[in-house]
Motif scaffolding. Structure first.
Motif, PDB file in Angstrom:
ATOM      1  N   LEU A 112     -26.762 -20.665  -5.387  1.00 36.84           N
ATOM      2  CA  LEU A 112     -26.510 -21.645  -4.373  1.00 36.84           C
ATOM      3  C   LEU A 112     -25.888 -20.806  -3.136  1.00 36.84           C
ATOM      4  O   LEU A 112     -25.803 -21.357  -1.870  1.00 36.84           O
ATOM      5  N   GLY A 113     -25.803 -19.359  -3.235  1.00 37.13           N
ATOM      6  CA  GLY A 113     -25.365 -18.561  -2.099  1.00 37.13           C
ATOM      7  C   GLY A 113     -23.719 -18.634  -1.846  1.00 37.13           C
ATOM      8  O   GLY A 113     -23.420 -17.997  -0.999  1.00 37.13           O
ATOM      9  N   LEU A 114     -23.114 -19.236  -2.647  1.00 36.39           N
ATOM     10  CA  LEU A 114     -21.419 -19.044  -2.594  1.00 36.39           C
ATOM     11  C   LEU A 114     -21.083 -19.511  -3.918  1.00 36.39           C
ATOM     12  O   LEU A 114     -21.803 -20.025  -5.022  1.00 36.39           O
ATOM     13  N   TYR A 115     -19.688 -19.321  -4.075  1.00 34.29           N
ATOM     14  CA  TYR A 115     -18.886 -19.695  -5.425  1.00 34.29           C
ATOM     15  C   TYR A 115     -18.336 -20.992  -5.322  1.00 34.29           C
ATOM     16  O   TYR A 115     -18.035 -21.313  -4.248  1.00 34.29           O
TER      17      TYR A 115
ATOM     18  N   GLU B  19     -19.697 -14.030 -15.099  1.00 36.45           N
ATOM     19  CA  GLU B  19     -21.300 -14.001 -15.153  1.00 36.45           C
ATOM     20  C   GLU B  19     -21.702 -15.496 -14.498  1.00 36.45           C
ATOM     21  O   GLU B  19     -22.680 -15.648 -13.825  1.00 36.45           O
ATOM     22  N   CYS B  20     -20.931 -16.189 -14.919  1.00 33.08           N
ATOM     23  CA  CYS B  20     -21.140 -17.675 -14.750  1.00 33.08           C
ATOM     24  C   CYS B  20     -21.009 -18.090 -13.099  1.00 33.08           C
ATOM     25  O   CYS B  20     -21.682 -18.454 -12.302  1.00 33.08           O
ATOM     26  N   LEU B  21     -20.064 -17.324 -12.624  1.00 37.02           N
ATOM     27  CA  LEU B  21     -19.665 -17.488 -11.223  1.00 37.02           C
ATOM     28  C   LEU B  21     -20.863 -16.660 -10.376  1.00 37.02           C
ATOM     29  O   LEU B  21     -21.406 -16.923  -9.287  1.00 37.02           O
TER      30      LEU B  21
ATOM     31  N   GLY C 225     -15.032 -21.631  -8.825  1.00 32.37           N
ATOM     32  CA  GLY C 225     -14.235 -20.669  -8.816  1.00 32.37           C
ATOM     33  C   GLY C 225     -14.309 -19.368  -7.963  1.00 32.37           C
ATOM     34  O   GLY C 225     -15.498 -19.607  -7.047  1.00 32.37           O
ATOM     35  N   HIS C 226     -13.561 -18.267  -8.071  1.00 30.85           N
ATOM     36  CA  HIS C 226     -13.984 -17.407  -7.436  1.00 30.85           C
ATOM     37  C   HIS C 226     -13.544 -15.975  -8.106  1.00 30.85           C
ATOM     38  O   HIS C 226     -12.398 -15.969  -8.974  1.00 30.85           O
ATOM     39  N   PRO C 227     -14.202 -15.023  -8.308  1.00 32.17           N
ATOM     40  CA  PRO C 227     -14.070 -13.836  -8.956  1.00 32.17           C
ATOM     41  C   PRO C 227     -12.785 -13.142  -9.047  1.00 32.17           C
ATOM     42  O   PRO C 227     -12.161 -12.495  -9.631  1.00 32.17           O
ATOM     43  N   LEU C 228     -12.219 -13.236  -7.723  1.00 30.74           N
ATOM     44  CA  LEU C 228     -10.927 -12.741  -7.333  1.00 30.74           C
ATOM     45  C   LEU C 228      -9.787 -13.498  -7.786  1.00 30.74           C
ATOM     46  O   LEU C 228      -8.488 -12.973  -7.277  1.00 30.74           O
TER      47      LEU C 228
END
Length: 180
Positions: free
Chosen positions: A41-44, A32-34, A47-50
């Motif tokens: 921001l339009g980007l992670y 949820e934070c990501l 971190g990244h969810p994957l």
């Protein structure tokens, strides 16, 4: 002057005139934070969810969604296409996050619905097309922000140089180790 402080007052003990009490809030999950980061921001950024599925992505996928890799795979020699992949598209297995999905009504048969969507991984995005039978099978089991591994055919979109994947099978990343 009440309640106002300057940059130079910060070192001193300043008491704000506020009786406001903040209520306790439930802490956001990592995902949820990501997603909030991406929304703002339009980007992670952090971190990244994957990230937690990187081993599965390395082990089970045939390519990433980087444009250069997709172009290289799409140029598979014709004899390979004829031998194992059929005439339309090149078989691929990719993983990522479903960014969006939607239903499309068939123009020929109003009782049939198709699916369309977008998949994103560490390196890029690609459009997804779900034929009617596949869409009926998976539409209630997948949604936005789901992390999936899917098999399908890579091909160029009609009247475009952009790629799309015609989806044949989908696995949720949580189930990949057990089903493949």
């Amino acid at each position: 002057d009440t309640g106002q402080v300057s940059l130079f007052d910060m070192g001193e003990s300043v008491q704000l005139a506020s009786n406001e009490k903040l209520e306790d809030a439930v802490e956001w999950s990592y995902i949820e934070c990501l997603n909030k980061e991406r929304q703002v921001l339009g980007l992670y950024l952090s971190g990244h969810p994957l990230e937690e599925y990187r081993p599965e992505l390395r082990g089970f996928t045939t390519c990433s969604l980087a444009q250069s890799e997709l172009e290289e795979i799409a140029q598979t020699p014709e004899e390979e296409k004829a031998a194992g992949f059929g005439n339309r598209g090149v078989a691929v297995c990719v993983g990522g996050i479903i960014m969006r999905t939607r239903s499309l009504q068939s123009k020929k048969d109003e009782t049939k619905t198709f699916g369309a969507g977008e998949l994103q991984d560490f390196h890029g995005e690609i459009s997804l097309f779900f034929p009617a039978d596949i869409w009926e099978q998976y539409r209630d089991h997948i949604g936005q922000d789901d992390r999936v591994l899917l098999r399908g055919k890579l091909e160029h979109q009609r009247d475009s140089s952009a790629f799309q994947i015609i989806v044949e099978k989908i696995f949720l990343m949580d189930e990949v180790r057990y089903k493949l």
